[in-house]
Design an enzyme around this catalytic site. Structure first.
Site, PDB file in Angstrom:
ATOM      1  N   CYS A 130       0.835  -1.207   0.000  1.00 58.80           N
ATOM      2  CA  CYS A 130       0.000   0.000   0.000  1.00 58.80           C
ATOM      3  C   CYS A 130       0.866   1.251   0.000  1.00 58.80           C
ATOM      4  O   CYS A 130       1.332   1.703   1.051  1.00 58.80           O
ATOM      5  CB  CYS A 130      -0.934  -0.020   1.211  1.00 58.80           C
ATOM      6  SG  CYS A 130      -1.965   1.450   1.310  1.00 58.80           S
ATOM      7  N   CYS A 176      -0.420   4.129   2.098  1.00 58.67           N
ATOM      8  CA  CYS A 176      -0.299   3.946   3.548  1.00 58.67           C
ATOM      9  C   CYS A 176       1.147   4.166   3.997  1.00 58.67           C
ATOM     10  O   CYS A 176       1.398   4.761   5.043  1.00 58.67           O
ATOM     11  CB  CYS A 176      -0.696   2.540   3.986  1.00 58.67           C
ATOM     12  SG  CYS A 176      -2.161   1.887   3.207  1.00 58.67           S
ATOM     13  N   ASP A 177       2.099   3.641   3.250  1.00 59.58           N
ATOM     14  CA  ASP A 177       3.469   3.520   3.765  1.00 59.58           C
ATOM     15  C   ASP A 177       4.526   4.344   3.028  1.00 59.58           C
ATOM     16  O   ASP A 177       5.671   4.402   3.475  1.00 59.58           O
ATOM     17  CB  ASP A 177       3.899   2.040   3.733  1.00 59.58           C
ATOM     18  CG  ASP A 177       2.981   1.168   4.588  1.00 59.58           C
ATOM     19  OD1 ASP A 177       2.501   1.669   5.618  1.00 59.58           O
ATOM     20  OD2 ASP A 177       2.733   0.010   4.209  1.00 59.58           O
TER      21      ASP A 177
END
Ligand code: NAP
Length: 309
Positions: A133, A136-137
């Site tokens: 992701c 997300c990261d």
């Protein structure tokens, strides 16, 4: 125990749309949000191809709007995910945590989850430089070098997005040809921060001892040459696996585990419908998932009416 008219498993585009339509039909749907609430759109960035948003819309905002819209008409949302289903008798039964939920009809909109490579060290480094992701990261790798694996639209999208943070992104693909659409591929090619490594596979990711990604063990599939490629992170964009495991031996699946449907959303079990990415291996778009969610809800209405329920 209350018997629901319709339970919807999954809260991505397909699930929310099915919820909206069945709520407006006064069926008081219950949505079981699943282990990835919001589905794939909640992990994406700008969505440019959902009609009605000429400037595009952020995926998480789009999905949140859909949820609000369904709730406005009375859809109930339940946090948790179904671990067991019994479709052998009616009402159908679903186990969600310790609870058993009974329902006259079921819409399976459980989507698909990120595929992993299955490397020896991959699992141990998830959250330490291995991720599926980018939104997300990606932030954690500001100023660092990042590798993205895959040759489809997801990989192009991730690579392009990650150039916001990374000093350099290397896109590693196992073939020379790309599955990605021309517009996404052209965009990645035009980005000066993205380098391409083709005909190359990842044999492992290091270094578990240091609890961080330091390099990838790569291999050129044509020459057989192997080498260690220094990088701080490995992001995967290699597709998805349908979330249909709990229906094994109850609903028909194809060789890759996608639910098989007739007339778009009908399964072989009367009263059970499937929509979105769990049954669509061909289109897999937000708009087609929403469209099939609508179809599933309309079929539920028809089914309940015909059965006099
Ligand atoms: P995909 O189109 O199935 O592409 C997966 C890629 O990963 C392929 O290039 C495949 O290689 C590679 N791959 C699969 N397993 C691998 C393995 N074990 N090792 C190495 N490489 C592997 O999946 P996707 O990119 O997630 O796209 C799915 C759908 O969503 C598509 O319909 C796409 O158009 C859509 N999508 C659209 C957008 C957008 O329009 N904004 C963004 C993302 C996704 P091969 O090519 O060799 O098989």
């Amino acid at each position: 125990m209350d018997i629901r008219n319709v339970v919807i498993m999954g809260s991505g585009c397909a699930g929310h749309t099915a919820a909206l339509y069945s709520a407006r039909a006064n069926l008081k749907p219950l949505v079981i949000e699943g282990h990835e609430p919001g589905g794939q759109l909640s992990m994406t960035t700008l969505v440019e191809n959902f009609p009605g948003f000429p400037e595009g819309i952020q995926g998480p905002e789009l999905i949140e709007n859909m949820r609000k819209q369904a709730m406005r008409f009375g859809a109930d949302y339940h946090t948790g995910h179904a671990v067991k289903a019994d479709l052998s008798k009616r009402p159908f039964e679903l186990s969600v945590g310790k609870e058993t939920i009974q329902t006259r009809t079921l819409i399976v909109a459980s989507g698909a989850s990120a595929r992993w490579l299955g490397l020896p060290n991959e699992h141990a480094l998830i959250g330490h430089g291995v991720s599926s992701c980018a939104t997300c990261d990606g932030f954690f790798f500001s100023g660092k070098e990042i590798a993205v694996i895959g040759g489809g639209d997801s990989a192009m999208e991730e690579a392009t997005f990650l150039t916001r943070f990374a000093s350099k992104v290397t896109l590693i693909h196992r073939r020379e040809q790309f599955r990605a659409s021309k517009i996404m591929l052209d965009r990645a090619h035009a980005n000066p921060k993205i380098a391409f490594l083709t005909d190359t596979v990842v044999d492992d990711v290091l270094d578990v001892g240091k609890k961080e990604v330091t390099s990838l063990r790569l291999r050129n599939v044509k020459s057989g040459e192997s080498w260690d490629f220094p990088t701080s992170a490995m992001f995967l964009g290699i597709g998805h696996i349908p979330n249909a495991k709990i229906f094994e031996s109850q609903l028909e699946t194809d060789a890759d585990g996608y639910l098989v449907t007739q007339k778009n959303v009908l399964t072989k079990v009367p009263g059970v419908f499937a929509c979105g990415d769990v049954q669509d291996r061909r289109y897999r778009q937000a708009i087609t998932a929403a469209g099939s969610g609508c179809m599933a809800a309309l079929e539920v209405e028809k089914f309940l009416e015909e059965e006099g329920l």
